[in-house]
Design a protein around this motif. Structure first.
Motif, PDB file in Angstrom:
ATOM      1  N   ASN A 128      -0.646   8.633  -3.594  1.00 11.66           N
ATOM      2  CA  ASN A 128      -1.394   7.405  -3.323  1.00 11.66           C
ATOM      3  C   ASN A 128      -0.663   6.481  -2.354  1.00 11.66           C
ATOM      4  OD1 ASN A 128      -3.491   8.178  -5.024  1.00 11.66           O
ATOM      5  ND2 ASN A 128      -2.610   7.159  -6.814  1.00 11.66           N
ATOM      6  N   GLN A 129       0.642   6.304  -2.556  1.00 13.44           N
ATOM      7  CA  GLN A 129       1.405   5.399  -1.702  1.00 13.44           C
ATOM      8  C   GLN A 129       1.600   5.957  -0.296  1.00 13.44           C
ATOM      9  OE1 GLN A 129       2.267   2.280  -2.458  1.00 13.44           O
ATOM     10  NE2 GLN A 129       1.264   2.544  -4.445  1.00 13.44           N
TER      11      GLN A 129
ATOM     12  N   GLY B 224       7.572   1.204   2.131  1.00 11.05           N
ATOM     13  CA  GLY B 224       6.902   0.172   1.358  1.00 11.05           C
ATOM     14  C   GLY B 224       6.722   0.527  -0.107  1.00 11.05           C
ATOM     15  N   ALA B 225       7.194   1.717  -0.515  1.00 16.37           N
ATOM     16  CA  ALA B 225       7.059   2.132  -1.915  1.00 16.37           C
ATOM     17  C   ALA B 225       8.301   2.916  -2.329  1.00 16.37           C
ATOM     18  CB  ALA B 225       5.810   2.984  -2.109  1.00 16.37           C
ATOM     19  N   VAL B 226       8.753   2.663  -3.526  1.00 17.63           N
ATOM     20  CA  VAL B 226       9.958   3.314  -4.046  1.00 17.63           C
ATOM     21  C   VAL B 226       9.670   3.877  -5.432  1.00 17.63           C
ATOM     22  CG1 VAL B 226      12.345   2.996  -4.794  1.00 17.63           C
ATOM     23  CG2 VAL B 226      11.523   1.841  -2.724  1.00 17.63           C
ATOM     24  N   LEU B 227       9.952   5.157  -5.609  1.00 18.07           N
ATOM     25  CA  LEU B 227       9.850   5.800  -6.924  1.00 18.07           C
ATOM     26  C   LEU B 227      11.266   5.987  -7.445  1.00 18.07           C
ATOM     27  CD1 LEU B 227       8.319   7.191  -9.190  1.00 18.07           C
ATOM     28  CD2 LEU B 227       8.298   9.286  -7.805  1.00 18.07           C
TER      29      LEU B 227
ATOM     30  N   LYS C 209      -0.409   7.418   1.477  1.00 14.26           N
ATOM     31  CA  LYS C 209      -1.608   7.235   2.289  1.00 14.26           C
ATOM     32  C   LYS C 209      -1.533   5.948   3.113  1.00 14.26           C
ATOM     33  CE  LYS C 209      -4.679   9.714  -0.889  1.00 14.26           C
ATOM     34  NZ  LYS C 209      -5.814   9.593  -1.843  1.00 14.26           N
ATOM     35  N   LYS C 210      -0.594   5.044   2.738  1.00  9.25           N
ATOM     36  CA  LYS C 210      -0.525   3.757   3.423  1.00  9.25           C
ATOM     37  C   LYS C 210       0.879   3.343   3.852  1.00  9.25           C
ATOM     38  CE  LYS C 210      -0.825   1.754  -1.213  1.00  9.25           C
ATOM     39  NZ  LYS C 210      -1.625   0.903  -2.136  1.00  9.25           N
ATOM     40  N   THR C 211       1.908   4.044   3.360  1.00 12.78           N
ATOM     41  CA  THR C 211       3.270   3.653   3.725  1.00 12.78           C
ATOM     42  C   THR C 211       4.236   4.813   3.507  1.00 12.78           C
ATOM     43  OG1 THR C 211       4.994   1.990   3.360  1.00 12.78           O
ATOM     44  CG2 THR C 211       3.844   2.808   1.407  1.00 12.78           C
ATOM     45  N   ASN C 212       5.467   4.638   3.980  1.00 11.22           N
ATOM     46  CA  ASN C 212       6.523   5.612   3.703  1.00 11.22           C
ATOM     47  C   ASN C 212       7.038   5.405   2.279  1.00 11.22           C
ATOM     48  OD1 ASN C 212       6.302   6.581   6.320  1.00 11.22           O
ATOM     49  ND2 ASN C 212       7.925   5.246   7.099  1.00 11.22           N
ATOM     50  N   VAL C 213       7.453   6.505   1.648  1.00 16.51           N
ATOM     51  CA  VAL C 213       7.844   6.457   0.237  1.00 16.51           C
ATOM     52  C   VAL C 213       9.267   7.002   0.068  1.00 16.51           C
ATOM     53  CG1 VAL C 213       7.258   7.158  -2.113  1.00 16.51           C
ATOM     54  CG2 VAL C 213       5.432   6.814  -0.435  1.00 16.51           C
ATOM     55  N   LEU C 214      10.073   6.269  -0.666  1.00 19.09           N
ATOM     56  CA  LEU C 214      11.424   6.725  -1.022  1.00 19.09           C
ATOM     57  C   LEU C 214      11.443   7.122  -2.489  1.00 19.09           C
ATOM     58  CD1 LEU C 214      14.526   7.072  -0.710  1.00 19.09           C
ATOM     59  CD2 LEU C 214      14.730   4.611  -1.246  1.00 19.09           C
ATOM     60  N   ILE C 215      11.935   8.318  -2.768  1.00 20.39           N
ATOM     61  CA  ILE C 215      12.138   8.768  -4.140  1.00 20.39           C
ATOM     62  C   ILE C 215      13.655   8.874  -4.326  1.00 20.39           C
ATOM     63  CG2 ILE C 215      11.725  10.573  -5.843  1.00 20.39           C
ATOM     64  CD1 ILE C 215       9.533  10.390  -2.755  1.00 20.39           C
ATOM     65  N   HIS C 216      14.168   8.228  -5.344  1.00 23.22           N
ATOM     66  CA  HIS C 216      15.630   8.229  -5.504  1.00 23.22           C
ATOM     67  C   HIS C 216      16.016   8.264  -6.975  1.00 23.22           C
ATOM     68  CE1 HIS C 216      16.847   4.254  -7.154  1.00 23.22           C
ATOM     69  NE2 HIS C 216      15.632   3.900  -6.758  1.00 23.22           N
TER      70      HIS C 216
END
Length: 225
Positions: free
Chosen positions: A86-87, A43-46, A89-96
């Motif tokens: 922060n992200q 739900g979050a992308v960096l 804590k509530k969803t999976n995060v993709l860093i790309h």
């Protein structure tokens, strides 16, 4: 596609656990694959790129960065770490980034170094065990080593501050006051005992003197008879 660490799309670096989101490292194709993002509940992308690309179905933070040894990526370490923390804590995060090899890998490394107190070498080895193509450029590696020293200095300062706080709670004057109070009480008791002993000794001497006088008078009377 997303089954082993040879995959060029994205790999799970930290698995989701106990309600905390997982950390994924990947390339630009993974970020633009809405089906893949939905499948892995990202739900979050960096995004660490020199230009922004659209992402559907996830909150995005874009950090403009070039894959150049001279690029000051360290300036974005703190911002990136806060976003991931922060992200997650509530969803999976993709860093790309573009390939998921250098820029994004360096950002994930900085995050893990701070979160787990790992060294640069330990962190890179872990990343490579999950995504074999990870290889931050030499400039980013130098910045990560500088970041490692910064974290080490912060830990030392925290330890020093903790020691100072402990010492501030120590009250030698209070301890000395208690000691003096106990010492005064003990000395008072000793003086009382010593006084009683002196009085007892004085009374005994007085009795002995009177007894000697009585004996003397008795001898005088016996001679008179």
């Amino acid at each position: 596609m997303f089954v082993n660490n040879y995959c060029l799309s994205m790999n799970c670096i930290v698995a989701p656990l106990n309600g905390c989101g997982g950390i994924y490292l990947g390339n630009v194709d993974a970020a633009q694959d809405s089906q893949l993002l939905n499948q892995y509940k990202i739900g979050a992308v960096l995004q660490i790129l020199d230009q922004s690309v659209p992402v559907k179905g996830a909150q995005k933070l874009w950090i403009m960065a070039e894959d150049s040894e001279d690029f000051p990526l360290y300036k974005y370490f703190d911002q990136s770490i806060r976003f991931i923390e922060n992200q997650s804590k509530k969803t999976n995060v993709l860093i790309h980034c573009y390939a998921g090899i250098s820029r994004s890998a360096a950002i994930v490394a900085a995050y893990m170094m701070q979160k787990y107190n790992w060294s640069v070498n330990q962190t890179i080895l872990h990343l490579q065990s999950k995504r074999r193509i990870v290889s931050p450029n030499s400039g980013f590696m130098k910045q990560l080593k500088d970041f490692e020293r910064k974290l080490s200095n912060q830990d030392q300062q925290l330890s020093l501050n903790s020691f100072k706080l402990d010492m501030s709670n120590y009250r030698p004057s209070s301890a000395m006051s208690n000691y003096n109070s106990i010492s005064t009480t003990a000395m008072g008791n000793y003086n009382k005992i010593n006084t009683l002993s002196t009085k007892s000794s004085s009374r005994l001497d007085d009795f002995s003197s009177k007894l000697d006088q009585f004996r003397h008078q008795l001898r005088v009377r016996q001679k008179a008879y």
